[in-house]
Design an enzyme around this catalytic site. Structure first.
Site, PDB file in Angstrom:
ATOM      1  N   GLU A 182       0.798  -1.235   0.000  1.00 44.82           N
ATOM      2  CA  GLU A 182       0.000   0.000   0.000  1.00 44.82           C
ATOM      3  C   GLU A 182       0.825   1.277   0.000  1.00 44.82           C
ATOM      4  OE1 GLU A 182      -2.950  -0.184   3.113  1.00 44.82           O
ATOM      5  OE2 GLU A 182      -3.970  -1.864   2.171  1.00 44.82           O
ATOM      6  N   GLU A 240      -5.245  -8.559   0.562  1.00 45.06           N
ATOM      7  CA  GLU A 240      -5.882  -8.268   1.856  1.00 45.06           C
ATOM      8  C   GLU A 240      -7.369  -8.041   1.637  1.00 45.06           C
ATOM      9  OE1 GLU A 240      -4.350  -5.056   4.297  1.00 45.06           O
ATOM     10  OE2 GLU A 240      -2.291  -5.643   3.868  1.00 45.06           O
TER      11      GLU A 240
END
Ligand code: FCB
Length: 452
Positions: free
Chosen positions: A167, A355
């Site tokens: 991320e 995720e």
């Protein structure tokens, strides 16, 4: 209706964690300080002053944790490697004891029949590199590639695929633009070089890994962006937000260019950080898979103050919320995946969901069980949405739920529980929740239906 049991044969089932969130042992075996140790120690930075000093004590209890994974029947485990364990000051001496830990973990996973999927950077930068500017400094990208080489030289004989960064959007925005995560800098748009340098680091590391025959992924936090209305100003604001959150971290990888950020008054060189040849390095290394971290969509309206950012976040109404307050919109995952395929076409590599999960206010009941029905509903809904995207032709290879264990949820400390396994942070006792049994049964049923 697409059903999760119809996911393709060979679909990889997994669970994910990250080093600072689970390991603890922050001062053991030569680990150097990371930006999260320093940030968490700052008064007021993290809810109730929680730190990752002990976390799930996974550094010592990894054997028990791999047993839990074996009991679950995972195909793969996504974890992250702590750069400050491997190279305590980010450059200079390598810490063999730090590498030894991951060596043991990888062997333990393989013995349990689980494929290790390491992430090289999940936000715990060595503090010494932050002192030199962190990801605002171009040099950090080169140090990252060196660190990647050190790790792959040690573990590469047993690890087939790697995730470079986790991320980069969230790390740039929370860490460098808003200052609510480490390193706690609030630079607003002056944080953009941290985007470019992370992507440059990805490109340099990806080249090292691919030269050695390894597969490379990146884990991007992506969100479907919904315009608050059909009004031209709202639609333009949504496009501006999409450019920052999604395109900024995916266009350079897949298309070799940055998106138009003129709505932000930002030139294509991102604050002077982009040099000739950089985009070729970022895109040129190639990607074997795009990791997608999905939690919820984002609703965007035109800004109310003309001087600030070119968007304003609007509430998503009429949907359930997680304990964290995040909206639950399973179909957003299908929308996101189909949108990626439509946007990037043949430039899109296979996708892995790296995720997805939710926080629930879980408690161990008097009978010793944890009834986390909201998590089961969340996972079931998202896996059906994923199956719907696959039925619409999107190539999705695997799903790693966040998370295996309740863990240190960054600025929220130990307050948000995302695990399939409950952790009592006072005693380190692990208790598999109802969702653990549900996920295990789903994986078994899927394998049986494909004769595995
Ligand atoms: C993601 C992070 C992960 C975890 C989840 C809830 O943004 O990558 O470490 O904290 O959110």
């Amino acid at each position: 209706m697409a059903n999760r049991r119809d996911l393709p044969a060979g679909f990889q089932w997994g669970a994910a964690t990250a080093a600072y969130q689970v390991e603890g042992a922050v001062a053991e075996d030569g680990r150097g300080p990371s930006i999260w140790d320093v940030f968490a120690a700052r008064p007021g930075a993290v809810r109730d002053g929680h730190t990752g000093e002990l976390a799930c004590d996974h550094y010592h209890r990894y054997g028990e944790d791999v047993e839990l994974m074996r009991g679950l029947g995972l195909d793969g485990y996504r974890f992250s490697i702590a750069w400050p364990r491997v190279r305590p000051s980010g450059s200079g001496a390598v810490n063999k004891a730090g590498l030894d830990f991951y060596d043991r973990l990888v062997d333990e996973l393989l013995a349990a029949g689980i494929t290790p999927l390491p992430t090289l950077f999940h936000w715990d930068l060595p503090q010494a590199l932050e002192d030199g500017g962190g990801w605002l400094a171009r040099d950090t990208a080169y140090r990252f590639a060196e660190y990647a080489r050190i790790v792959v030289d040690r573990l590469g004989d047993r690890v087939p695929a790697w995730i470079t960064l986790n991320e980069p959007f969230v790390h740039m925005v929370y860490g460098y633009a808003l200052g609510v995560h480490a390193p706690g800098r609030a630079l607003m748009l002056d944080a953009l070089p941290a985007a470019h340098h992370q992507l440059l680091g990805h490109g340099l590391a990806a080249a090292v890994l691919r030269e050695r025959g390894h597969q490379v992924l990146i884990a991007n936090n992506l969100t479907p962006v919904w315009s608050a209305s059909e009004a031209v100003a709202d639609v333009a604001a949504a496009a501006a937000y999409d450019a920052l959150h999604n395109r900024l971290f995916t266009d350079p990888l897949l298309l070799g260019r940055y998106p138009d950020l003129s709505a932000y008054g930002v030139a294509p060189d991102l604050g002077g950080s982009v040099r000739p040849g950089d985009l070729e390095l970022i895109a040129g290394a190639g990607l074997d898979g795009l990791g997608v971290n999905y939690y919820n969509p984002t609703r965007i309206a035109a800004p109310t103050e003309p001087a600030g950012l070119p968007f304003a976040e609007a509430e998503i109404e009429g949907v359930p919320r997680t304990a964290f307050g995040w909206p639950v919109v399973p179909d957003g995952l299908r929308e996101l995946l189909v949108g990626l395929r439509d946007r990037y076409g043949t430039a899109l590599p296979p996708i892995t969901i790296t995720e997805n999960g939710c926080s629930v206010d879980d408690r161990v009941a008097a009978d010793g069980t944890v009834h986390d029905q909201p998590r089961i509903d969340y996972l079931a809904g998202h896996l059906d949405a994923l199956a719907a995207a696959v039925a619409q032709g999107v190539d999705v290879r695997g799903y790693y739920t966040w998370s295996l264990l309740d863990n240190y949820e960054w600025a929220e400390g130990y307050h948000q529980r995302f695990g399939l396994v409950h952790v009592d942070f006072a005693t380190q006792r692990r208790t598999p929740k109802a969702s653990y049994g549900w996920y295990r049964d789903l994986m078994t049923a899927h394998r049986v239906s494909h004769g595995r």
